[in-house]
Enzyme design. Structure first.
Site, PDB file in Angstrom:
ATOM      1  N   TRP A 193       0.845  -1.211   0.000  1.00 47.02           N
ATOM      2  CA  TRP A 193       0.000   0.000   0.000  1.00 47.02           C
ATOM      3  C   TRP A 193       0.869   1.246   0.000  1.00 47.02           C
ATOM      4  O   TRP A 193       0.611   2.201  -0.732  1.00 47.02           O
ATOM      5  CB  TRP A 193      -0.962  -0.012   1.186  1.00 47.02           C
ATOM      6  CG  TRP A 193      -1.891  -1.191   1.162  1.00 47.02           C
ATOM      7  CD1 TRP A 193      -2.014  -2.143   2.119  1.00 47.02           C
ATOM      8  CD2 TRP A 193      -2.817  -1.556   0.130  1.00 47.02           C
ATOM      9  NE1 TRP A 193      -2.960  -3.070   1.747  1.00 47.02           N
ATOM     10  CE2 TRP A 193      -3.467  -2.738   0.539  1.00 47.02           C
ATOM     11  CE3 TRP A 193      -3.163  -0.991  -1.105  1.00 47.02           C
ATOM     12  CZ2 TRP A 193      -4.437  -3.367  -0.244  1.00 47.02           C
ATOM     13  CZ3 TRP A 193      -4.129  -1.622  -1.885  1.00 47.02           C
ATOM     14  CH2 TRP A 193      -4.756  -2.790  -1.448  1.00 47.02           C
TER      15      TRP A 193
ATOM     16  N   ASP B 198      -1.761   6.663   5.879  1.00 49.28           N
ATOM     17  CA  ASP B 198      -2.812   5.716   5.529  1.00 49.28           C
ATOM     18  C   ASP B 198      -3.089   4.903   6.793  1.00 49.28           C
ATOM     19  O   ASP B 198      -2.223   4.161   7.263  1.00 49.28           O
ATOM     20  CB  ASP B 198      -2.312   4.817   4.388  1.00 49.28           C
ATOM     21  CG  ASP B 198      -3.328   3.768   3.953  1.00 49.28           C
ATOM     22  OD1 ASP B 198      -4.339   3.592   4.645  1.00 49.28           O
ATOM     23  OD2 ASP B 198      -3.072   3.120   2.911  1.00 49.28           O
TER      24      ASP B 198
ATOM     25  N   LYS C 287     -12.225  -2.001   7.079  1.00 53.75           N
ATOM     26  CA  LYS C 287     -11.473  -2.768   8.071  1.00 53.75           C
ATOM     27  C   LYS C 287     -12.024  -2.538   9.479  1.00 53.75           C
ATOM     28  O   LYS C 287     -12.404  -3.471  10.138  1.00 53.75           O
ATOM     29  CB  LYS C 287      -9.988  -2.415   8.020  1.00 53.75           C
ATOM     30  CG  LYS C 287      -9.218  -3.155   6.928  1.00 53.75           C
ATOM     31  CD  LYS C 287      -9.181  -2.446   5.601  1.00 53.75           C
ATOM     32  CE  LYS C 287      -8.583  -3.284   4.504  1.00 53.75           C
ATOM     33  NZ  LYS C 287      -7.676  -2.560   3.627  1.00 53.75           N
TER      34      LYS C 287
HETATM   35  C1  LIG Z   1      -7.113  -2.202   2.441  1.00 53.11           C
HETATM   36  C2  LIG Z   1      -6.082  -1.161   2.391  1.00 53.11           C
HETATM   37  C3  LIG Z   1      -5.958  -0.291   1.293  1.00 53.11           C
HETATM   38  C4  LIG Z   1      -6.832  -0.390   0.070  1.00 53.11           C
HETATM   39  O1  LIG Z   1      -8.085   0.075   0.351  1.00 53.11           O
HETATM   40  P1  LIG Z   1      -9.221   0.161  -0.778  1.00 53.11           P
HETATM   41  O2  LIG Z   1     -10.343   0.747   0.010  1.00 53.11           O
HETATM   42  O3  LIG Z   1      -9.469  -1.226  -1.264  1.00 53.11           O
HETATM   43  O4  LIG Z   1      -8.730   1.050  -1.857  1.00 53.11           O
HETATM   44  C5  LIG Z   1      -5.004   0.699   1.349  1.00 53.11           C
HETATM   45  N1  LIG Z   1      -4.185   0.827   2.420  1.00 53.11           N
HETATM   46  C6  LIG Z   1      -4.266  -0.005   3.463  1.00 53.11           C
HETATM   47  C7  LIG Z   1      -3.337   0.173   4.618  1.00 53.11           C
HETATM   48  C8  LIG Z   1      -5.216  -1.022   3.498  1.00 53.11           C
HETATM   49  O5  LIG Z   1      -5.285  -1.850   4.541  1.00 53.11           O
END
Ligand SMILES: *Cc1c(COP(=O)(O)O)cnc(C)c1O
Length: 361
Positions: A102, A172, A196
């Protein structure tokens, strides 16, 4: 009703009380004669839901007044482009720490819009640790500095933050938001896909310091401008109405049933310790991450034998512990134990692992 213990990395388990309430309110939301899915997002009833969701998020996370909360779509992945489009507008430079897929995607996407620099990376050991960094390498006039706080795939998390001075730190927090208190004022911006720890997929939450929302790069699509969403209170177009409604109930659950983020952290630490302590004492299973960098939310582990890993995943699923297969880039297993995973789920998983170990040693 047979509910499984769901260790999915995302979309993931939701609190049962929230699911029950959603079910109860499905046909008739509070006397409106409709479900939240069906009503106009411009209605008074819905307006109250989105406003309450924002107020709750501010309260639970203790978000300072000079930050905007935006309810967007497109996943955390869209933010990989929205961030540079909106914020790489000064020097056009940004710094990155690469701690997994990511973080790398955020870096690659930003590289399309400006001058990017990798300050540190843990790619050499399959991202099994958080790399050290040297402040002397930081770009002094960068528009921002980006990290991925909790690395969902690899199971690592930042336990200390880079000191970026006047350069806004952006994180993020898709897989760790609401798992423990976070000092929002340390960041220029935080963002997370909801699926999540916050609710169903479809909602992306952005928490951004007001003064950073300026005029984006010239070619930025209207829907990708923070200013448009900020000026319209996340109602420029139809927001992900139902996901926001569920997120509101998840926040109520954290505040009223759990007792806030300090308490949430305590519970999460207890859950993670159960599994880590077992992994550290096991002769069959072992964790794949450096101890100092272990995530509270995502716990990858292996037996060291691929066939045995596959056997474990299969037998676990048959016993009601689902989605334990590791990410395709790491292999083995991964137990994601987000906020809504009850402690009994982790206790029972550990019991199951002990039995599996005894039978396969
Ligand atoms: C799941 C995740 C993503 C991707 O998220 P989407 O909503 O599918 O675009 C990005 N960064 C992290 C840390 C994640 O856990």
């Amino acid at each position: 009703m047979a509910r499984v213990y769901n260790f999915s990395a995302g979309p993931s388990v939701l609190p049962e009380s929230v699911l029950r309430r959603a079910a109860e309110e499905m046909m008739d939301y509070q006397g409106s004669g409709q479900s939240v899915m069906e009503m106009s997002h411009r209605s008074k009833t819905y307006d109250a839901i989105i406003k309450e969701c924002e107020a709750l998020l501010r309260e639970v996370m203790n978000i300072p007044d000079n930050y905007k909360v935006l309810f967007l779509q497109g996943g955390a992945s869209s933010q990989f482009a929205m961030i540079p489009l909106n914020l790489m507008t000064g020097s056009g430079k940004a710094d990155f720490i690469i701690t997994g897929q990511w973080a790398n995607k955020a870096y690659q996407e930003a590289s399309r819009y400006g001058e990017t620099k990798v300050i540190a990376s843990s790619k050499d050991k399959t991202f099994s640790y958080i790399p050290a960094w040297d402040e002397a390498d930081f770009t002094k006039d960068a528009d921002y500095f980006h990290i991925c706080m909790n690395n969902t795939i690899y199971g690592t998390k930042f336990t200390k933050l880079p000191e970026t001075g006047d350069v806004p730190l952006i994180a993020d927090v898709s897989s760790c938001i609401l798992s423990e208190p976070i000092d929002v004022s340390r960041f220029g911006m935080l963002y997370a896909g909801a699926q999540k720890n916050m609710g169903p997929a479809g909602l992306t939450v952005v928490i951004v310091r007001e003064d950073l929302i300026g005029e984006p790069q010239a070619s930025t699509p209207t829907m990708f401008k923070y200013s448009i969403h900020a000026d319209n209170d996340s109602m420029y177009n139809t927001p992900p109405c139902y996901s926001i409604y569920v997120c509101k109930m998840v926040l109520e659950w954290i505040r009223d049933e759990i007792g806030g983020l300090d308490k949430m952290k305590e519970i999460n630490e207890k859950k993670a310790a159960l599994l880590y302590n077992f992994l550290d004492s096991s002769k069959l299973f072992r964790g794949t991450v450096e101890k100092k960098d272990r995530s509270l939310m995502n716990i990858p582990f292996v037996t060291g034998n691929e066939e045995l890993d596959a056997k474990f995943v299969k037998e676990a699923a048959a016993a009601g512990f689902v989605n334990l297969k590791g990410h395709r880039s790491v292999g083995g297993m991964r137990a994601s134990i987000y906020n809504a995973m009850p402690i009994e789920g982790v206790e029972k998983l550990v019991e199951f692992m002990k039995a599996f170990e005894a039978a396969n040693a």
